[in-house]
Design an enzyme around this catalytic site. Structure first.
Site, PDB file in Angstrom:
ATOM      1  N   SER A   1      43.148   8.685  99.584  1.00 32.77           N
ATOM      2  CA  SER A   1      42.300   7.744 100.325  1.00 32.77           C
ATOM      3  C   SER A   1      40.830   8.151 100.237  1.00 32.77           C
ATOM      4  O   SER A   1      40.512   9.317 100.010  1.00 32.77           O
ATOM      5  CB  SER A   1      42.687   7.727 101.808  1.00 32.77           C
ATOM      6  OG  SER A   1      44.049   7.432 101.960  1.00 32.77           O
TER       7      SER A   1
HETATM    8  N1  SAH Z   1      47.322  11.410 102.293  1.00 33.67           N
HETATM    9  C1  SAH Z   1      47.338  11.372 100.855  1.00 33.67           C
HETATM   10  C2  SAH Z   1      47.250   9.963 100.336  1.00 33.67           C
HETATM   11  C3  SAH Z   1      48.502   9.611  99.725  1.00 33.67           C
HETATM   12  S1  SAH Z   1      48.721   7.955  99.126  1.00 33.67           S
HETATM   13  C4  SAH Z   1      46.279  12.255 100.251  1.00 33.67           C
HETATM   14  O1  SAH Z   1      45.443  12.787 100.966  1.00 33.67           O
HETATM   15  O2  SAH Z   1      46.312  12.408  99.040  1.00 33.67           O
HETATM   16  C5  SAH Z   1      50.260   7.603  99.925  1.00 33.67           C
HETATM   17  C6  SAH Z   1      51.398   8.514  99.603  1.00 33.67           C
HETATM   18  O3  SAH Z   1      52.548   8.022 100.314  1.00 33.67           O
HETATM   19  C7  SAH Z   1      51.795   8.567  98.137  1.00 33.67           C
HETATM   20  O4  SAH Z   1      51.749   9.886  97.687  1.00 33.67           O
HETATM   21  C8  SAH Z   1      53.217   8.011  98.121  1.00 33.67           C
HETATM   22  O5  SAH Z   1      54.037   8.624  97.152  1.00 33.67           O
HETATM   23  C9  SAH Z   1      53.682   8.315  99.530  1.00 33.67           C
HETATM   24  N2  SAH Z   1      54.813   7.501 100.000  1.00 33.67           N
HETATM   25  C10 SAH Z   1      55.080   6.205  99.758  1.00 33.67           C
HETATM   26  N3  SAH Z   1      56.218   5.825 100.358  1.00 33.67           N
HETATM   27  C11 SAH Z   1      56.693   6.915 101.014  1.00 33.67           C
HETATM   28  C12 SAH Z   1      57.853   7.164 101.823  1.00 33.67           C
HETATM   29  N4  SAH Z   1      58.764   6.226 102.074  1.00 33.67           N
HETATM   30  N5  SAH Z   1      58.004   8.411 102.322  1.00 33.67           N
HETATM   31  C13 SAH Z   1      57.093   9.381 102.065  1.00 33.67           C
HETATM   32  N6  SAH Z   1      55.989   9.206 101.304  1.00 33.67           N
HETATM   33  C14 SAH Z   1      55.791   7.983 100.794  1.00 33.67           C
END
Ligand code: SAH
Length: 207
Positions: A60
């Site tokens: 993000s």
């Molecule tokens: N907070 C993160 C941003 C990640 S983007 C950072 O600082 O980099 C959102 C993330 O959610 C992705 O890595 C994706 O793989 C994960 N995601 C999507 N669906 C999910 C689920 N059902 N359970 C756990 N993670 C999930």
């Protein structure tokens, strides 16, 4: 400008524009975002925008992490559940606010979970706990949490995540399938949520 100078400039801009709490500004200032993004993206690490991190996922934008940290409103010693570890950057910012050993994060993709663990470890946040699995189930073994947040968009807060937050605790995340809204819920004694909307946002979808 070196990375430290770029980060300082970004934090100053964000603090003024978003009226960030001093704790949040300090947390963003403390975490080396360039260590979390892929090598070939490092030059953009302190631009205020999302960046690709592999597996079709994105880290993000810094202002979004900052706004979410402000809304989560946690302090040292609070335990926090994160759904969507991604590269681990947001978890590191949360660790600055509550203490690394109080952060529990669930990531759907094994490979991202593994890489996030490694990065968190070399950046000094090795006590953040990362589990590969489906975040819709939360992380029961470590419940109850003072707060939980999603970094991927869901149609509603997952039931298990709401259940695992204590009464009076906070649940935060982007909700909606098309247009997404950042929603902050405070949990009542009877398990219902008192909801506030905090504007339209754009996150990758929860799987
Ligand atoms: N907070 C993160 C941003 C990640 S983007 C950072 O600082 O980099 C959102 C993330 O959610 C992705 O890595 C994706 O793989 C994960 N995601 C999507 N669906 C999910 C689920 N059902 N359970 C756990 N993670 C999930």
């Amino acid at each position: 400008m070196d990375f430290e100078q770029q980060r300082a400039q970004l934090v100053d801009e964000l603090t003024e524009r978003e009226q960030l709490k001093p704790e949040t500004a300090a947390a963003i200032r403390a975490v080396a975002r360039h260590e979390f993004v892929p090598e070939q993206r490092r030059h953009s690490a302190y631009d205020d925008r999302p960046l690709p991190i592999g597996q079709g996922q994105t880290i993000s934008a810094p202002h979004m992490v900052a706004i979410m940290s402000d809304l989560l409103d946690c302090s040292v010693g609070d335990s926090v559940l994160e759904i969507g570890t991604g590269c681990g950057y947001h978890a590191a910012v949360t660790a600055e606010l509550v203490g690394a050993d109080n952060v529990y994060s669930v990531e759907y993709h094994d490979q991202l979970a593994q890489r996030a663990r490694e990065t968190l470890s070399v950046t000094g946040y090795e006590e953040v706990s990362v589990r590969a699995g489906d975040g819709r189930e939360g992380w029961e073994a470590q419940a109850p949490y003072d707060a939980a947040y999603l970094t991927c968009a869901a149609s509603a807060f997952p039931e298990a995540v709401i259940e695992q937050v204590r009464n009076g605790g906070v649940v935060l995340g982007p909700l909606g399938n098309g247009t997404q809204v950042l929603v902050r819920g405070e949990k009542h004694e009877d398990g219902t949520l008192d909801r506030e909307r905090h504007g339209n946002v754009r996150f990758v979808p929860l799987k």
